[in-house]
Design an enzyme around this catalytic site. Structure first.
Site, PDB file in Angstrom:
ATOM      1  N   TYR A  55       0.821  -4.418  11.865  1.00  0.00           N
ATOM      2  CA  TYR A  55       0.755  -2.970  11.576  1.00  0.00           C
ATOM      3  C   TYR A  55       1.620  -2.169  12.545  1.00  0.00           C
ATOM      4  CZ  TYR A  55      -2.763  -4.184   8.195  1.00  0.00           C
ATOM      5  OH  TYR A  55      -3.393  -4.734   7.105  1.00  0.00           O
ATOM      6  N   HIS A  74       0.829  -1.220   0.000  1.00  0.00           N
ATOM      7  CA  HIS A  74       0.000   0.000   0.000  1.00  0.00           C
ATOM      8  C   HIS A  74       0.862   1.268   0.000  1.00  0.00           C
ATOM      9  CE1 HIS A  74      -3.850  -2.131   0.982  1.00  0.00           C
ATOM     10  NE2 HIS A  74      -3.012  -2.997   1.511  1.00  0.00           N
TER      11      HIS A  74
HETATM   12  C1  HEM Z   1      -1.980 -11.453   7.106  1.00  0.00           C
HETATM   13  C2  HEM Z   1      -2.631 -10.460   6.508  1.00  0.00           C
HETATM   14  C3  HEM Z   1      -2.112  -9.060   6.389  1.00  0.00           C
HETATM   15  C4  HEM Z   1      -0.938  -8.506   6.789  1.00  0.00           C
HETATM   16  C5  HEM Z   1       0.213  -9.181   7.517  1.00  0.00           C
HETATM   17  C6  HEM Z   1      -0.970  -7.109   6.402  1.00  0.00           C
HETATM   18  C7  HEM Z   1       0.067  -6.220   6.590  1.00  0.00           C
HETATM   19  C8  HEM Z   1       0.091  -4.895   6.201  1.00  0.00           C
HETATM   20  C9  HEM Z   1       1.191  -3.990   6.350  1.00  0.00           C
HETATM   21  C10 HEM Z   1       2.546  -4.360   6.942  1.00  0.00           C
HETATM   22  C11 HEM Z   1       0.809  -2.785   5.875  1.00  0.00           C
HETATM   23  C12 HEM Z   1       1.628  -1.496   5.846  1.00  0.00           C
HETATM   24  C13 HEM Z   1       1.209  -0.645   7.017  1.00  0.00           C
HETATM   25  C14 HEM Z   1       2.030   0.588   7.232  1.00  0.00           C
HETATM   26  O1  HEM Z   1       3.166   0.677   6.744  1.00  0.00           O
HETATM   27  O2  HEM Z   1       1.525   1.497   7.929  1.00  0.00           O
HETATM   28  C15 HEM Z   1      -0.546  -2.922   5.419  1.00  0.00           C
HETATM   29  C16 HEM Z   1      -1.308  -1.911   4.912  1.00  0.00           C
HETATM   30  C17 HEM Z   1      -2.659  -2.023   4.684  1.00  0.00           C
HETATM   31  N1  HEM Z   1      -3.438  -3.158   4.798  1.00  0.00           N
HETATM   32 FE1  HEM Z   1      -2.808  -4.970   5.305  1.00  0.00          FE
HETATM   33  N2  HEM Z   1      -2.151  -6.840   5.797  1.00  0.00           N
HETATM   34  C18 HEM Z   1      -2.881  -7.996   5.772  1.00  0.00           C
HETATM   35  C19 HEM Z   1      -4.160  -8.142   5.268  1.00  0.00           C
HETATM   36  C20 HEM Z   1      -4.988  -7.104   4.947  1.00  0.00           C
HETATM   37  C21 HEM Z   1      -6.396  -7.222   4.685  1.00  0.00           C
HETATM   38  C22 HEM Z   1      -7.199  -8.528   4.711  1.00  0.00           C
HETATM   39  C23 HEM Z   1      -6.858  -5.951   4.467  1.00  0.00           C
HETATM   40  C24 HEM Z   1      -8.259  -5.486   4.143  1.00  0.00           C
HETATM   41  C25 HEM Z   1      -9.337  -6.057   4.643  1.00  0.00           C
HETATM   42  C26 HEM Z   1      -5.739  -5.042   4.579  1.00  0.00           C
HETATM   43  C27 HEM Z   1      -5.803  -3.676   4.425  1.00  0.00           C
HETATM   44  C28 HEM Z   1      -4.728  -2.828   4.472  1.00  0.00           C
HETATM   45  C29 HEM Z   1      -4.808  -1.417   4.157  1.00  0.00           C
HETATM   46  C30 HEM Z   1      -6.052  -0.635   3.771  1.00  0.00           C
HETATM   47  C31 HEM Z   1      -3.505  -0.908   4.280  1.00  0.00           C
HETATM   48  C32 HEM Z   1      -3.055   0.519   4.001  1.00  0.00           C
HETATM   49  C33 HEM Z   1      -3.002   1.334   5.281  1.00  0.00           C
HETATM   50  C34 HEM Z   1      -2.577   2.761   5.015  1.00  0.00           C
HETATM   51  O3  HEM Z   1      -3.154   3.383   4.108  1.00  0.00           O
HETATM   52  O4  HEM Z   1      -1.683   3.259   5.712  1.00  0.00           O
HETATM   53  N3  HEM Z   1      -4.626  -5.773   4.877  1.00  0.00           N
HETATM   54  N4  HEM Z   1      -0.970  -4.216   5.621  1.00  0.00           N
END
Ligand code: HEM
Length: 478
Positions: free
Chosen positions: A329, A42
């Protein structure tokens, strides 16, 4: 001192300059430290402020204060993103879109991190790093040649085909962030205080765009990513700047715990959706975006969302993907932004008090002389926040530790089959789906392509053949 002048020996054009030119050294030094790590996923995103308004009474399911009165408004910040691309990548590419919301409620921050796809790619969270790597650059060439890795990952993890049915539909190339529906995917909980009846219900959140769904075709998306790689970022900023405020209607899909126990679909399997006939969508709110950030870095880039930001009345479920997210996160944000990221203005809750967590790099507020340990007879008495008490009281688990990896069965192809049939209801959508898969898959090696055809044939007898013809025609034309 003139900020554009440097200290030179002899004040001549040909003379050398002095390292004691503090102004120049600090100017250069600040520049060379200006980058922070981009998000590992993202990375490309746009942000906006707005409000959540309660439109229907939902108090029989939750005691959350921000939801306790129809008409009540809560300020929020949101960041929308693509998933796999880098910070400079194009907005209109085929990908999921992330939708992160931070509600600044009177009881603390509540974060929602959602997608525009209704189901997730995996259900065993240990696979997440491989899912991510399979979409990133080649480790040797640094080229974006992820076609073989991407498709070979999914050929070995076929539980993901349900979300591929959306990823290869035109829904994965929305016109911009404003024109797409949003899904919570993971199951959460609405809870009520013990002083009420202490009950809880599982809940999935859905947001429907009030702008109407509008998608790009493959050709339109490719053209736009060349002409205006920042199209969705621009569209969000401009629409708010000119007073056309984007909005979404917010729905809850409520699932009674007893009903969940016996229901055919495992509500903790993030690769599945739950029938809206069996569990109808109940409207309860509206989100409107009405204010642009004034500083992209401070507000959008440094924003930090996490499903661990919860308030009384809202809680997490045993969904394994969600459980893993509870770790990931905060962990990445401590690396990306430093241990005190929650003190940054965009992330800070209306009420934030924990004098045990204070020192560390980039500390902004350090509680003055208040004791740095608890319990202390010399400082204010600290009581656990009610949302954490609720977490502990609602579930009891016991059992033997086992090594478990989910397996894919015929049941995993039921929803993809229904998705294929649903595409058939809108003229041209099945054809677009086949063309979108072919465009992606034609870059993969033959072995991977053959495996993918076989899996699509399991979803629908004719689908594998359709994809094979379209893909091999493209391969022959290369
Ligand atoms: C094991 C599953 C998942 C892991 C380990 C994971 C991990 C991460 C990580 C490390 C980030 C970066 C966050 C940052 O740098 O602040 C991220 C961003 C994000 N994730 Fe996940 N994620 C997973 C599943 C999902 C799922 C299922 C969704 C939606 C239902 C999702 C939605 C998002 C969104 C919207 C962001 C962007 C946040 C932002 O705009 O700062 N993720 N995720």
């Amino acid at each position: 001192m003139n900020p554009q002048a440097s200290l030179r020996v002899g004040n001549q054009l040909r003379s050398t300059l002095l390292l004691q030119d503090i102004n120049m050294i600090e100017a250069l030094s600040h520049l060379t430290h200006e980058r922070i790590p981009e998000r590992v996923v993202h990375a490309k995103g746009a942000g906006a402020y707005g409000e959540f308004e309660v439109t229907h009474d939902i108090t029989s399911f939750t005691s959350a204060a921000f939801l306790n009165t129809v008409g009540k408004k809560t300020r929020l910040f949101t960041r929308f993103s693509t998933v796999a691309g880098e910070k400079g990548s194009a907005d209109s590419v085929r990908d999921g879109r992330g939708f992160a919301f931070k509600f600044y409620t009177e009881e603390g921050n509540l974060d929602w991190l959602f997608f525009n796809l209704p189901a997730f790619f995996i259900r065993d969270p240990v696979k997440l790093p491989d899912l991510v790597h399979a979409q990133k650059r080649n480790p040797q060439t640094n080229l974006k040649d992820a076609s073989s890795p991407f498709h070979s990952f999914f050929n070995s993890n076929t539980e993901g085909f349900n979300s591929l049915m959306t990823l290869f539909s035109d829904a994965a190339t929305p016109v911009s962030y404003r024109y797409t529906n949003i899904f919570g995917i993971n199951t959460y909980k609405f809870t009520k205080e013990a002083s009420q009846d202490g009950s809880f219900h599982y809940v999935k959140i859905h947001l429907k765009t009030n702008q109407g769904v509008a998608n790009l075709t493959l050709a339109e998306a490719i053209k736009l990513s060349g002409e205006d790689p920042d199209s969705a970022t621009r569209d969000l900023f401009d629409s708010i700047a000119n007073g056309t405020f984007p909005s979404w209607t917010v729905y809850a899909q409520i699932i009674d715990p007893e009903a969940a126990q016996n229901y055919t679909t495992n509500i903790f399997d993030a690769t599945k959706t739950i029938s809206e006939t069996d569990f109808p969508l109940i409207p309860f709110g509206k989100i409107t975006l009405n204010e642009n950030p004034v500083n992209f870095f401070a507000e959008v880039e440094q924003s930090a969302f996490s499903p661990t930001n919860i308030v009384p009345g809202w809680s997490v479920s045993p969904d394994p993907i969600l459980q893993a997210r509870l770790f990931a996160y905060g962990d990445t944000q401590r690396y990306r932004l430093g241990v005190n990221f929650n003190q940054l203005p965009v992330n800070r809750a209306n009420y934030y008090y924990n004098p045990s967590r204070r020192d560390g790099a980039n500390n902004i507020m350090n509680y003055g002389a208040i004791p740095n340990y608890i319990p202390s007879s010399f400082g204010p008495k600290i009581v656990p926040a009610p949302q954490y008490l609720q977490l502990a009281s609602h579930e009891e688990w016991a059992g033997t530790v086992t090594e478990f990896q989910s397996v894919v069965t015929a049941a995993d192809f039921v929803q993809p089959r229904a998705a294929w049939q649903a595409l058939g209801l809108v003229p041209g959508q099945q054809e677009n789906f086949v063309g979108n898969v072919a465009a992606s898959l034609s870059g993969a090696v033959s072995q991977v392509r053959q495996q993918t055809y076989a899996i699509f044939s399991q979803i629908d007898g004719g689908l594998g053949g359709l994809i094979q013809s379209a893909t091999e025609a493209l391969v022959s034309a290369m």
